[in-house]
Motif scaffolding. Structure first.
Motif, PDB file in Angstrom:
ATOM      1  N   LEU A 109       3.134  29.562   4.007  1.00 62.36           N
ATOM      2  CA  LEU A 109       2.495  30.162   2.832  1.00 62.36           C
ATOM      3  C   LEU A 109       3.022  29.537   1.545  1.00 62.36           C
ATOM      4  O   LEU A 109       2.254  29.292   0.604  1.00 62.36           O
ATOM      5  N   ARG A 110       4.320  29.246   1.486  1.00 65.59           N
ATOM      6  CA  ARG A 110       4.870  28.624   0.277  1.00 65.59           C
ATOM      7  C   ARG A 110       4.291  27.239   0.064  1.00 65.59           C
ATOM      8  O   ARG A 110       3.975  26.851  -1.068  1.00 65.59           O
ATOM      9  N   ALA A 111       4.130  26.490   1.138  1.00 66.14           N
ATOM     10  CA  ALA A 111       3.511  25.163   1.029  1.00 66.14           C
ATOM     11  C   ALA A 111       2.073  25.286   0.542  1.00 66.14           C
ATOM     12  O   ALA A 111       1.627  24.534  -0.333  1.00 66.14           O
ATOM     13  N   LEU A 112       1.334  26.228   1.109  1.00 65.41           N
ATOM     14  CA  LEU A 112      -0.065  26.424   0.737  1.00 65.41           C
ATOM     15  C   LEU A 112      -0.193  26.780  -0.739  1.00 65.41           C
ATOM     16  O   LEU A 112      -1.040  26.221  -1.459  1.00 65.41           O
ATOM     17  N   VAL A 113       0.635  27.707  -1.212  1.00 63.35           N
ATOM     18  CA  VAL A 113       0.530  28.160  -2.599  1.00 63.35           C
ATOM     19  C   VAL A 113       0.870  27.025  -3.564  1.00 63.35           C
ATOM     20  O   VAL A 113       0.168  26.822  -4.565  1.00 63.35           O
ATOM     21  N   HIS A 114       1.933  26.275  -3.302  1.00 67.69           N
ATOM     22  CA  HIS A 114       2.262  25.135  -4.167  1.00 67.69           C
ATOM     23  C   HIS A 114       1.126  24.121  -4.189  1.00 67.69           C
ATOM     24  O   HIS A 114       0.792  23.554  -5.235  1.00 67.69           O
ATOM     25  N   PHE A 115       0.510  23.877  -3.044  1.00 67.38           N
ATOM     26  CA  PHE A 115      -0.613  22.937  -2.967  1.00 67.38           C
ATOM     27  C   PHE A 115      -1.788  23.450  -3.796  1.00 67.38           C
ATOM     28  O   PHE A 115      -2.421  22.695  -4.548  1.00 67.38           O
ATOM     29  N   ASP A 116      -2.061  24.741  -3.701  1.00 75.62           N
ATOM     30  CA  ASP A 116      -3.199  25.327  -4.408  1.00 75.62           C
ATOM     31  C   ASP A 116      -3.014  25.274  -5.919  1.00 75.62           C
ATOM     32  O   ASP A 116      -3.913  24.868  -6.659  1.00 75.62           O
ATOM     33  N   VAL A 117      -1.857  25.716  -6.403  1.00 72.76           N
ATOM     34  CA  VAL A 117      -1.655  25.770  -7.853  1.00 72.76           C
ATOM     35  C   VAL A 117      -1.592  24.366  -8.437  1.00 72.76           C
ATOM     36  O   VAL A 117      -2.074  24.118  -9.554  1.00 72.76           O
ATOM     37  N   CYS A 118      -1.067  23.422  -7.674  1.00 68.28           N
ATOM     38  CA  CYS A 118      -0.981  22.040  -8.159  1.00 68.28           C
ATOM     39  C   CYS A 118      -2.371  21.427  -8.300  1.00 68.28           C
ATOM     40  O   CYS A 118      -2.640  20.675  -9.246  1.00 68.28           O
ATOM     41  N   ARG A 119      -3.264  21.750  -7.390  1.00 74.33           N
ATOM     42  CA  ARG A 119      -4.615  21.196  -7.467  1.00 74.33           C
ATOM     43  C   ARG A 119      -5.375  21.703  -8.684  1.00 74.33           C
ATOM     44  O   ARG A 119      -6.261  21.012  -9.194  1.00 74.33           O
ATOM     45  N   CYS A 120      -5.036  22.889  -9.159  1.00 67.83           N
ATOM     46  CA  CYS A 120      -5.755  23.469 -10.295  1.00 67.83           C
ATOM     47  C   CYS A 120      -5.236  22.975 -11.638  1.00 67.83           C
ATOM     48  O   CYS A 120      -6.030  22.742 -12.567  1.00 67.83           O
ATOM     49  N   TYR A 121      -3.922  22.822 -11.768  1.00 70.50           N
ATOM     50  CA  TYR A 121      -3.334  22.538 -13.078  1.00 70.50           C
ATOM     51  C   TYR A 121      -2.795  21.117 -13.210  1.00 70.50           C
ATOM     52  O   TYR A 121      -2.225  20.779 -14.248  1.00 70.50           O
ATOM     53  N   ALA A 122      -2.970  20.290 -12.189  1.00 73.07           N
ATOM     54  CA  ALA A 122      -2.491  18.908 -12.249  1.00 73.07           C
ATOM     55  C   ALA A 122      -3.565  17.971 -11.718  1.00 73.07           C
ATOM     56  O   ALA A 122      -4.356  18.346 -10.852  1.00 73.07           O
ATOM     57  N   GLN A 123      -3.583  16.771 -12.237  1.00 75.39           N
ATOM     58  CA  GLN A 123      -4.508  15.762 -11.749  1.00 75.39           C
ATOM     59  C   GLN A 123      -4.175  15.436 -10.289  1.00 75.39           C
ATOM     60  O   GLN A 123      -3.060  15.674  -9.821  1.00 75.39           O
ATOM     61  N   PRO A 124      -5.138  14.897  -9.531  1.00 73.29           N
ATOM     62  CA  PRO A 124      -4.908  14.651  -8.106  1.00 73.29           C
ATOM     63  C   PRO A 124      -3.760  13.678  -7.852  1.00 73.29           C
ATOM     64  O   PRO A 124      -3.341  12.926  -8.743  1.00 73.29           O
TER      65      PRO A 124
END
Length: 486
Positions: A161-176
């Motif tokens: 879950l921690r990996a998933l959440v970091h991946f999700d928030v990074c995709r929204c607020y950071a360029q790919p």
């Protein structure tokens, strides 16, 4: 209340009291996180160790962690990639439609209650709940060695879950990831434990965020070894491999995409054509489901947003025009009886009470794994293998035999086919806009789009959300995103 009383009878008064305390604590923390995710209350710091002092505490915390992830999935996070993409048309009568700012790429940093603030707040709130489990698990293993296997499985789920959440928030607020050659551009803060009041965490690079994601997934896979996934509603070794395959896709590590996909495709089968719509409409988990979130007894923002009656959003012509076979089973979820566009992926038709009707957001499923591998094969110049994976998806959708489907091995045409199949298969599952940006494509919407934005060339500062203004004001180590934070 009925569920609470049943648990009271089943588990005993003391256990339910602890669950209640945990729930109250999470609500209390939530109120503080509305201001800044780095703020920590002293009451929480003293109460949390008590709650995690025995097995009941950590067992109660795990459902809370899943619920926190559900909170942002069944809301703005799941909607954003489709609203900002090119396959959705938004009803903007009067200019007041939900998520119209993201549709028009006019998000503002002071949007605390809307998409900008909601995704940021609830992803980091989820991390707070998850990190408490990870932090206190080792002491419980030492205290209760007879429960080590159970505690290790709880830790594995929390790491996933921690990996998933970091991946999700990074995709929204950071360029790919591939925005810069070495992914050194700003990502998001990496939160591995609840920060103290003086811990103003900076944004890590995207490379560092992805490194942490992979570390968590690797350890989760190790801890899940020998554990068989009984339901897709809990994290599992298969879910960790599926997420690693998706992360590798964003990193363009094609060999890893193929390797992790091979594991999953060798273990699972696609949902059969005759059962396809049931996994969306009939409360069926679906044979191909690897991980989805349970919305039982929760209200659903997704079902109201895509409601077949007065929907906020419908499939755009750009999506419907991709279907060249009227027998494609996926069209049943995208059109009504009059062939008018409507999204029915969130329409529950099962004969159950209104209370039992719920939507369970899909996070990972085998169809995506096939398409991920097809894209990896394409980039490895393994064109026949790529075409064969696409045929599997098309055959299920159209009721044909894969051997009867002809697909060009020309790399340019094959790339277009894979992109079209991803759009048709995964539409409205929180993926489309991220597919556009990670593939460095321009955003091109239908000519008749109701948005004020029909075209944006890649790269663009508009392809990320602004960092919330409240976070910038509270944390002087956080840097804003260019243009969108101006």
């Amino acid at each position: 209340m009925i569920v609470f009383l049943k648990r009271l009878i089943k588990d005993g008064f003391q256990r339910v009291l602890k669950v209640g305390l945990m729930t109250l604590l999470l609500v209390f923390i939530s109120g503080f996180w509305g201001c800044d995710f780095l703020e920590v209350d002293p009451i929480g710091k003293t109460t949390i160790p008590v709650l995690f002092s025995d097995m009941d505490g950590i067992q109660s915390a795990l459902p809370g962690a899943y619920s926190a992830v559900y909170e942002y999935y069944d809301n703005n996070f799941y909607l954003y990639p489709d609203v900002a993409g090119d396959m959705l048309s938004l009803n903007v009568v009067g200019g007041s439609a939900e998520m119209v700012e993201q549709y028009n790429f006019s998000s503002t940093p002071d949007d605390a209650a809307g998409t900008v603030g909601h995704i940021w707040r609830y992803t980091y709130e989820a991390l707070a709940n998850i990190n408490n489990i990870i932090e206190y698990q080792p002491s419980l293993v030492e205290k209760y060695p007879q429960y080590e296997d159970q505690l290790n499985e709880i830790l594995a789920e929390a790491l996933f879950l921690r990996a998933l959440v970091h991946f999700d928030v990074c995709r929204c607020y950071a360029q790919p990831y591939n925005y810069t050659e070495d992914a050194s551009h700003p990502g998001v803060p990496i939160v591995l434990k609840t920060p103290g009041p003086d811990d103003n965490l900076p944004r890590s690079s995207v490379a560092e965020v992805y490194d942490q994601i992979l570390k968590d997934l690797d350890l989760a896979i190790e801890l899940f070894e020998g554990k068989v996934a009984s339901t897709p509603y809990y994290a599992s070794q298969e879910a960790a491999y599926a997420l690693k395959a998706r992360v590798a896709l964003y990193m363009e590590n094609w060999d890893d995409v193929i390797a992790y996909s091979d594991i999953l495709i060798g273990q699972r089968e696609l949902t059969k054509r005759e059962d396809y719509t049931d996994m969306f409409n009939n409360l069926e988990a679906g044979d191909e489901m690897i991980f989805r979130l349970n919305g039982l007894y929760k209200s659903s923002s997704l079902s109201s947003f895509y409601s077949p009656i007065s929907p906020v959003a419908i499939p755009a012509d750009t999506l419907i025009s991709l279907f060249d076979d009227p027998n494609d089973i996926r069209l049943e979820l995208l059109t009504d009886e009059s062939n008018e566009p409507v999204c029915k992926k969130f329409w529950i038709t099962a004969e159950v009470s209104e209370q039992e009707k719920h939507y369970d957001p899909i996070v990972l499923r085998l169809s995506e794994v096939f398409l991920n591998r097809a894209e990896a094969y394409l980039n490895k110049q393994m064109y026949e293998e790529a075409a064969n994976d696409v045929k599997v998806i098309q055959a299920r959708a159209t009721g044909k035999d894969p051997e009867d489907i002809l697909i060009s091995y020309d790399p340019v045409e094959l790339e277009k086919i894979i992109d079209r199949e991803r759009a048709k298969e995964l539409c409205f599952e929180g993926i489309r806009f991220f597919d556009i940006t990670r593939r460095k494509k321009d955003l091109v919407r239908e000519a008749s789009t109701t948005s004020t934005v029909q075209y944006i060339a890649y790269p663009s500062d508009l392809f990320v959300l602004p960092i919330p203004e409240k976070e910038l004001n509270a944390n002087n180590n956080i840097t804003p995103n260019p243009t969108v934070n101006d």
